[in-house]
Scaffold this active site. Structure first.
Site, PDB file in Angstrom:
ATOM      1  CD  GLN A 180       5.035  30.119  59.561  1.00  0.00           C
ATOM      2  OE1 GLN A 180       4.318  30.149  60.541  1.00  0.00           O
ATOM      3  NE2 GLN A 180       6.058  30.927  59.411  1.00  0.00           N
ATOM      4  CE  LYS A 190       3.139  28.488  64.564  1.00  0.00           C
ATOM      5  NZ  LYS A 190       3.826  29.771  64.322  1.00  0.00           N
ATOM      6  CG  ASN A 228      10.200  36.831  70.857  1.00  0.00           C
ATOM      7  OD1 ASN A 228       9.849  37.112  69.723  1.00  0.00           O
ATOM      8  ND2 ASN A 228      11.474  36.758  71.198  1.00  0.00           N
ATOM      9  CB  SER A 252      13.777  31.201  61.194  1.00  0.00           C
ATOM     10  OG  SER A 252      13.425  31.256  62.548  1.00  0.00           O
ATOM     11  CG  ASP A 280       3.807  30.566  67.797  1.00  0.00           C
ATOM     12  OD1 ASP A 280       3.894  31.380  66.870  1.00  0.00           O
ATOM     13  OD2 ASP A 280       2.752  30.431  68.456  1.00  0.00           O
ATOM     14  CE  LYS A 334       3.389  34.588  59.143  1.00  0.00           C
ATOM     15  NZ  LYS A 334       3.287  34.569  60.612  1.00  0.00           N
TER      16      LYS A 334
HETATM   17  P1  NDP Z   1       5.104  34.486  73.928  1.00  0.00           P
HETATM   18  O1  NDP Z   1       4.724  33.183  74.526  1.00  0.00           O
HETATM   19  O2  NDP Z   1       6.480  34.981  74.080  1.00  0.00           O
HETATM   20  O3  NDP Z   1       4.113  35.634  74.445  1.00  0.00           O
HETATM   21  C1  NDP Z   1       2.737  35.559  74.237  1.00  0.00           C
HETATM   22  C2  NDP Z   1       2.079  36.685  75.003  1.00  0.00           C
HETATM   23  O4  NDP Z   1       0.702  36.745  74.662  1.00  0.00           O
HETATM   24  C3  NDP Z   1       2.152  36.506  76.509  1.00  0.00           C
HETATM   25  O5  NDP Z   1       2.204  37.773  77.103  1.00  0.00           O
HETATM   26  C4  NDP Z   1       0.829  35.818  76.816  1.00  0.00           C
HETATM   27  O6  NDP Z   1       0.369  36.056  78.139  1.00  0.00           O
HETATM   28  C5  NDP Z   1      -0.093  36.486  75.825  1.00  0.00           C
HETATM   29  N1  NDP Z   1      -1.175  35.562  75.475  1.00  0.00           N
HETATM   30  C6  NDP Z   1      -1.061  34.367  74.857  1.00  0.00           C
HETATM   31  N2  NDP Z   1      -2.255  33.785  74.727  1.00  0.00           N
HETATM   32  C7  NDP Z   1      -3.125  34.654  75.269  1.00  0.00           C
HETATM   33  C8  NDP Z   1      -4.527  34.638  75.419  1.00  0.00           C
HETATM   34  N3  NDP Z   1      -5.262  33.614  74.972  1.00  0.00           N
HETATM   35  N4  NDP Z   1      -5.107  35.718  76.030  1.00  0.00           N
HETATM   36  C9  NDP Z   1      -4.354  36.752  76.462  1.00  0.00           C
HETATM   37  N5  NDP Z   1      -3.026  36.818  76.349  1.00  0.00           N
HETATM   38  C10 NDP Z   1      -2.440  35.797  75.753  1.00  0.00           C
HETATM   39  O7  NDP Z   1       4.707  34.376  72.370  1.00  0.00           O
HETATM   40  P2  NDP Z   1       5.222  35.244  71.156  1.00  0.00           P
HETATM   41  O8  NDP Z   1       5.443  36.645  71.579  1.00  0.00           O
HETATM   42  O9  NDP Z   1       6.303  34.491  70.498  1.00  0.00           O
HETATM   43  O10 NDP Z   1       3.964  35.166  70.178  1.00  0.00           O
HETATM   44  C11 NDP Z   1       2.903  36.125  70.213  1.00  0.00           C
HETATM   45  C12 NDP Z   1       2.136  36.083  68.894  1.00  0.00           C
HETATM   46  O11 NDP Z   1       3.053  36.381  67.823  1.00  0.00           O
HETATM   47  C13 NDP Z   1       1.521  34.734  68.537  1.00  0.00           C
HETATM   48  O12 NDP Z   1       0.324  34.956  67.812  1.00  0.00           O
HETATM   49  C14 NDP Z   1       2.542  34.108  67.596  1.00  0.00           C
HETATM   50  O13 NDP Z   1       1.984  33.147  66.739  1.00  0.00           O
HETATM   51  C15 NDP Z   1       2.989  35.356  66.843  1.00  0.00           C
HETATM   52  N6  NDP Z   1       4.278  35.235  66.183  1.00  0.00           N
HETATM   53  C16 NDP Z   1       5.419  34.928  66.891  1.00  0.00           C
HETATM   54  C17 NDP Z   1       6.631  34.848  66.246  1.00  0.00           C
HETATM   55  C18 NDP Z   1       7.908  34.626  66.977  1.00  0.00           C
HETATM   56  O14 NDP Z   1       8.973  34.742  66.338  1.00  0.00           O
HETATM   57  N7  NDP Z   1       7.905  34.362  68.263  1.00  0.00           N
HETATM   58  C19 NDP Z   1       6.720  34.983  64.764  1.00  0.00           C
HETATM   59  C20 NDP Z   1       5.488  35.405  64.141  1.00  0.00           C
HETATM   60  C21 NDP Z   1       4.315  35.480  64.837  1.00  0.00           C
HETATM   61  P3  NDP Z   1       0.655  34.948  79.284  1.00  0.00           P
HETATM   62  O15 NDP Z   1       2.139  34.913  79.441  1.00  0.00           O
HETATM   63  O16 NDP Z   1      -0.074  35.444  80.474  1.00  0.00           O
HETATM   64  O17 NDP Z   1       0.097  33.669  78.726  1.00  0.00           O
END
Ligand code: NDP
Length: 453
Positions: free
Chosen positions: A113, A128, A242, A386, A168, A116
């Site tokens: 972070q 974080k 997301n 943000s 996150d 970034k």
């Molecule tokens: P969400 O919780 O909205 O979604 C995460 C998704 O990934 C879900 O579909 C989840 O499935 C799946 N997932 C999580 N862990 C696992 C795993 N171990 N194996 C398989 N599937 C998995 O999170 P975000 O979309 O916010 O975040 C996704 C990624 O993006 C992360 O790495 C986060 O750090 C990164 N990120 C997010 C930002 C943000 O603004 N939200 C900013 C920058 C990076 P299930 O629901 O079944 O657990």
């Protein structure tokens, strides 16, 4: 001492002092090795031991969070907030609620972070946090009480000019709302100390969409530089949260077609293109597993994790032109990227943090016909927006969707340009791992030197 030996010493130090923190070591290795050319060129960074200092968080907070479940029983979890670096601004970075959260995971995310946030051009330090709490299957009441208990511990160390957390994995608008409410109750202050807030109470338009939209804007810059475009491309997306949802939405707007999404239960292949409205309904409203998508959408197919080949992430078996990992860390292995490449994929841009293993990254870097967009540059749109939310809060303003979206596009272009220009400056045109890391590093390192020790 030359830069290579200096970095080897720092990595050895991490090995000795951060015992068992393999993901933090992985992230540090990726970043620090990419910095060697700038350390060789500018001796001041080694002289001032900037990297030694950067790999140590300024402050590491670990606390117990106890809340009452629906049966009235206490449940306890570990909570974390690692405040890594505040050289260029207040700490900023998301909170993750997932059973896999531990100090190793939070440290790798916090370290990434720093660089970034610097790349966005905004004044934000790196941090974080999160908890090893699984929101899945919990009632709204349980989520609320957990978020309140989390804030009971967190409130003492955050504030709008101190540390501004966001969402996150497992932390979206609902959780931010419960935490913001509790912060306000405890502090008697209405201040923008969390981002990702609701629109009627200090949130920013586009924040929800920002990481996914920003990822596609960034990938578009990569394609443009290579003289290509998105029109007609078939895309594989992992994740169904997301970042994945708004990546799919923006891909359509650029004329591309996302055909997959995945979650922890398996992946969906939909040759017609992912139905984003259905995906939002299932994941944002009903919060159910992806199998349900195949029940409601004729012609789509659900492949459960149990059918994945050993050591592989099944979603990358699908033939595509471009891949967007948007789920979690280490979800693209060397075997996965080899399959993607052999199936014709020629671009991978990372929505998730650290989704590619080190050997998968090396594979992509070695292919002259492959475009690779590393996470800290490609997924910075979320934290950048943000930052725009913080600016609106400070000015007591609410900007239009168009204004925030235009700022987001400008920031993603800036991140691409500065990363690309830096890769050219160091003789490795197009190496965005090198370019992004060095560009992010310089600003923070110079600030640390200016501020003394
Ligand atoms: P969400 O919780 O909205 O979604 C995460 C998704 O990934 C879900 O579909 C989840 O499935 C799946 N997932 C999580 N862990 C696992 C795993 N171990 N194996 C398989 N599937 C998995 O999170 P975000 O979309 O916010 O975040 C996704 C990624 O993006 C992360 O790495 C986060 O750090 C990164 N990120 C997010 C930002 C943000 O603004 N939200 C900013 C920058 C990076 P299930 O629901 O079944 O657990």
């Amino acid at each position: 001492m030359n830069a290579h030996d200096y970095i080897s010493d720092v990595l050895d130090y991490i090995e000795r002092t951060s015992l068992g923190q393999v993901t933090f070591k992985q992230a540090a290795t990726e970043i620090l090795r990419a910095l060697e050319p700038v350390l060789d060129r500018e001796p001041k960074y080694i002289k001032h031991k900037v990297v030694d200092r950067m790999v140590m968080p300024e402050r590491t907070n670990i606390f117990r969070i106890t809340y009452a479940n629906d049966k009235g029983e206490p449940e306890s979890h570990y909570g974390y907030r690692v405040q890594f670096n505040s050289a260029i601004g207040p700490y900023k970075g998301g909170l993750r609620f997932h059973p896999s959260v531990n100090l190793d995971i939070i440290k790798f995310l916090g370290f990434e972070q720093i660089f970034k946030n610097s790349l966005t051009g905004l004044s934000m330090g790196g941090a974080k946090g999160g908890a090893n709490f699984d929101p899945k299957g919990k009632s709204d009441g349980e989520i609320m009480r957990f978020c309140q208990a989390f804030m009971n511990a967190l409130h003492e160390i955050i504030g709008d000019v101190i540390d501004v957390p966001a969402g996150d994995i497992g932390v979206g608008g609902r959780e931010i709302g419960y935490m913001f409410g509790q912060y306000k109750r405890i502090k008697h202050r209405f201040e923008g100390t969390l981002t990702g807030k609701g629109l009627s109470w200090g949130g920013s338009l586009v924040r929800t969409e920002a990481t996914g939209y920003g990822l596609v804007y960034f990938a578009n810059e990569m394609l443009k530089k290579a003289g290509r475009g998105f029109e007609g491309l078939t895309c594989a997306v992992s994740g169904a949260g997301n970042v994945a949802i708004y990546t799919c939405e923006k891909l359509y707007q650029f004329g591309a077609k996302p055909v997959t999404v995945s979650d922890s239960t398996g992946y969906i292949y939909d040759a017609e293109g992912i139905d984003v409205a259905l995906l939002k309904q299932l994941k944002e409203v009903e919060r159910v597993g992806l199998r349900e998508y195949s029940v409601r959408k004729a012609g789509s197919k659900f492949i459960p994790v149990s059918e994945y080949k050993p050591g592989r992430n099944g979603v990358w078996d699908v033939k595509c032109d471009a891949a967007f990992p948007c789920a979690t860390q280490n979800e693209v292995s060397l075997a996965d990227i080899e399959v993607l490449y052999n199936n014709g994929c020629r671009l991978l841009a990372e929505g998730a943090n650290l989704p590619s293993t080190l050997d998968a990254m090396e594979f992509m870097a070695a292919k002259s016909d492959f475009l690779y967009g590393p996470a800290k540059a490609a997924n910075a749109g979320g934290v950048a927006t943000s930052g725009l939310e913080m600016a609106q809060n400070a000015a007591m303003e609410s900007w239009s969707f168009e204004k925030v979206d235009a700022r987001l596009q400008g920031i993603m272009k800036h991140i691409f340009d500065i990363s690309y220009e830096t890769s050219v400056e160091f003789g490795r045109p197009g190496d965005l791992v090198l370019g992004g890391n060095i560009a992010g590093f310089r600003k923070v390192a110079d600030a640390m030197i200016d501020q003394g020790y």
